[in-house]
Design an enzyme around this catalytic site. Structure first.
Site, mmCIF file in Angstrom:
data_model
loop_
_atom_site.group_PDB
_atom_site.id
_atom_site.type_symbol
_atom_site.label_atom_id
_atom_site.label_comp_id
_atom_site.label_asym_id
_atom_site.label_seq_id
_atom_site.Cartn_x
_atom_site.Cartn_y
_atom_site.Cartn_z
ATOM 1 N N ARG A 260 0.845 -1.196 0.000
ATOM 2 C CA ARG A 260 0.000 0.000 0.000
ATOM 3 C C ARG A 260 0.880 1.245 0.000
ATOM 4 O O ARG A 260 1.877 1.308 0.718
ATOM 5 C CB ARG A 260 -0.937 0.016 1.207
ATOM 6 C CG ARG A 260 -1.941 -1.135 1.199
ATOM 7 C CD ARG A 260 -2.883 -1.112 2.373
ATOM 8 N NE ARG A 260 -3.731 -2.297 2.369
ATOM 9 C CZ ARG A 260 -4.543 -2.654 3.358
ATOM 10 N NH1 ARG A 260 -4.614 -1.908 4.447
ATOM 11 N NH2 ARG A 260 -5.276 -3.750 3.278
ATOM 12 N N SER A 350 -9.950 -6.344 10.229
ATOM 13 C CA SER A 350 -11.185 -5.713 9.767
ATOM 14 C C SER A 350 -11.966 -6.766 9.001
ATOM 15 O O SER A 350 -11.460 -7.339 8.026
ATOM 16 C CB SER A 350 -10.861 -4.516 8.868
ATOM 17 O OG SER A 350 -12.019 -3.770 8.577
#
Length: 424
Positions: A260, A350
């Site tokens: 990322r 998550s």
């Protein structure tokens, strides 16, 4: 991806749903694009009918040996108008797809309203926050003192937000990933999967990374993308497929490096390993029948919680509010682990139910047992868990005053029986 017909039939309801994400009048913008597309298609159909009628007239005139020059001039004008519209209609269709592609998922009714993480709802606390007889250090202080966490070497090789691990810490990171995979594969019923780390545009679009989050991704010179999470590869395995209902649910898991750019995190967590450009993560993905996705969401979240409990880490489950729920998610539970060195909870997993949102983008469907009825599958994804952040939590939770780190008992078989990490 949303169905424009559903938006047209329930524009007010759709606008209310998008307003929760601070996107007012989203329906009207989509419908304007669809109106333009429909008008273009309708006009093209009128011209096609006129062309057919004119062709019939020309044929009849020729059989009657009449002059057709005026009709042929009219036909030439019709062809020119049609060619212009035939070029315009695909552009109008593309504009509609683009408009729909940037609209996020509709959130579940029980997702609380709110602007950001401050408005998330804590569902439960699990485990006791460890008390120390000394002031606990942060993970980078522990790792650097051990001589096994080197940010300087990483910066020399690749720049900021990379880490070199050595010796016991490198082995501990590997042990964490293997432990997580073993639990999910052997106890939770996920199929271990090795996936490409480079994917195409369609795969990134299917799970919702494109077009909205292009700046958060790394792209190669040949047009491929480095995966930000194995969710992309795992979920897209059912893209453009029709899965027999008897094969559902599909549960797959992978341990991969993730990449990322952290484009929106300038100045945040600049020290240590919390926010890296490259990090390992175990990802779980489930493909389910729509009737089963709620139960699967709870099951997946429990699978991730089991990892934290086995490691003896204190954590809390949080239901994300509307302003903090991700683009593709209808509902998300975050697991936040307690970091003694920071004195706060930080996200480590998550778990999201995207319902049919991703399936529509990637055309992933199931066929009912009758052999005829088709529907869009529901897709879910969850970290099971982020290996680097688990390493951080273990270092800070199991640190000793002398700078050594106890190895959690469940990891010792993966460490060759090593019970204590200390400087060489």
């Amino acid at each position: 991806m949303h169905d424009i017909r559903a938006i047209r039939e329930n524009a007010a309801v759709f606008d209310a749903a998008m307003a929760r994400r601070r996107l007012p009048e989203a329906a009207s913008a989509a419908l304007q694009a669809d109106d333009a597309r429909r008008a273009g298609v309708a006009q093209l159909q009128v011209l096609q009918m006129a062309r057919n009628a004119l062709a019939k007239q020309i044929g009849e005139a020729k059989r009657a040996q009449a002059d057709t020059s005026a009709l042929e001039i009219e036909g030439a004008k019709l062809r020119a108008s049609m060619e212009s519209l035939e070029a315009e209609v695909p552009q109008l269709e593309a504009a509609l797809r683009e408009r729909l592609s940037i609209l996020p998922n509709i959130m579940d009714a029980d997702v609380p309203d709110g602007r950001d993480e401050a408005d998330n709802q804590v569902v439960k606390f699990v485990g006791l926050v460890k008390e120390f007889s000394f002031s606990p250090k942060q993970h980078f202080e522990i790792g650097e003192a051990l001589g096994q966490m080197d940010f300087g070497a990483a910066a020399k090789l690749a720049g900021a937000r990379f880490t070199v691990l050595r010796g016991g810490l490198a082995r501990l990171e590997r042990a964490l990933g293997q432990f997580m995979l073993d639990v999910h594969i052997h106890e939770h019923g996920y199929t271990e999967t090795t996936v490409p780390l480079l994917v195409n545009d369609a795969s990134m679009f299917g799970t919702g990374q494109l077009p909205k989050f292009a700046e958060d991704l790394f792209k190669t010179t040949d047009g491929r993308w480095l995966i930000p999470t194995a969710e992309v590869s795992l979920t897209n395995m059912v893209a453009n497929e029709i899965v027999p209902v008897a094969q559902l649910p599909i549960r797959v898991a992978a341990l991969t490096p993730c990449f990322r750019s952290e484009a929106g995190s300038a100045g945040r967590d600049v020290r240590g390993m919390l926010r890296q450009h490259q990090f390992p993560k175990v990802e779980m993905v489930s493909i389910t029948h729509p009737n089963d996705s709620d139960a699967e969401h709870e099951r997946m979240t429990r699978c991730a919680e089991t990892i934290l409990e086995r490691l003896g880490l204190a954590y809390r489950r949080v239901l994300l509010c509307a302003g903090d729920t991700g683009f593709s998610a209808a509902k998300t539970f975050d697991l936040e682990v307690w970091l003694p060195g920071q004195g706060m909870y930080r996200e480590i997993s998550s778990c999201s139910n995207t319902r049919a949102f991703q399936a529509r983008r990637m055309n992933a469907r199931y066929r009912e047992a009758d052999g005829k009825s088709l529907g869009f599958v529901h897709s879910l994804n969850g970290s099971g868990v982020a290996v680097g952040r688990a390493l951080i939590a273990v270092l800070e939770t199991y640190q000793n005053e002398d700078g050594t780190v106890n190895v959690p008992e469940v990891l010792r078989p993966y460490m060759g029986g090593v019970a204590l990490i200390q400087s060489a």
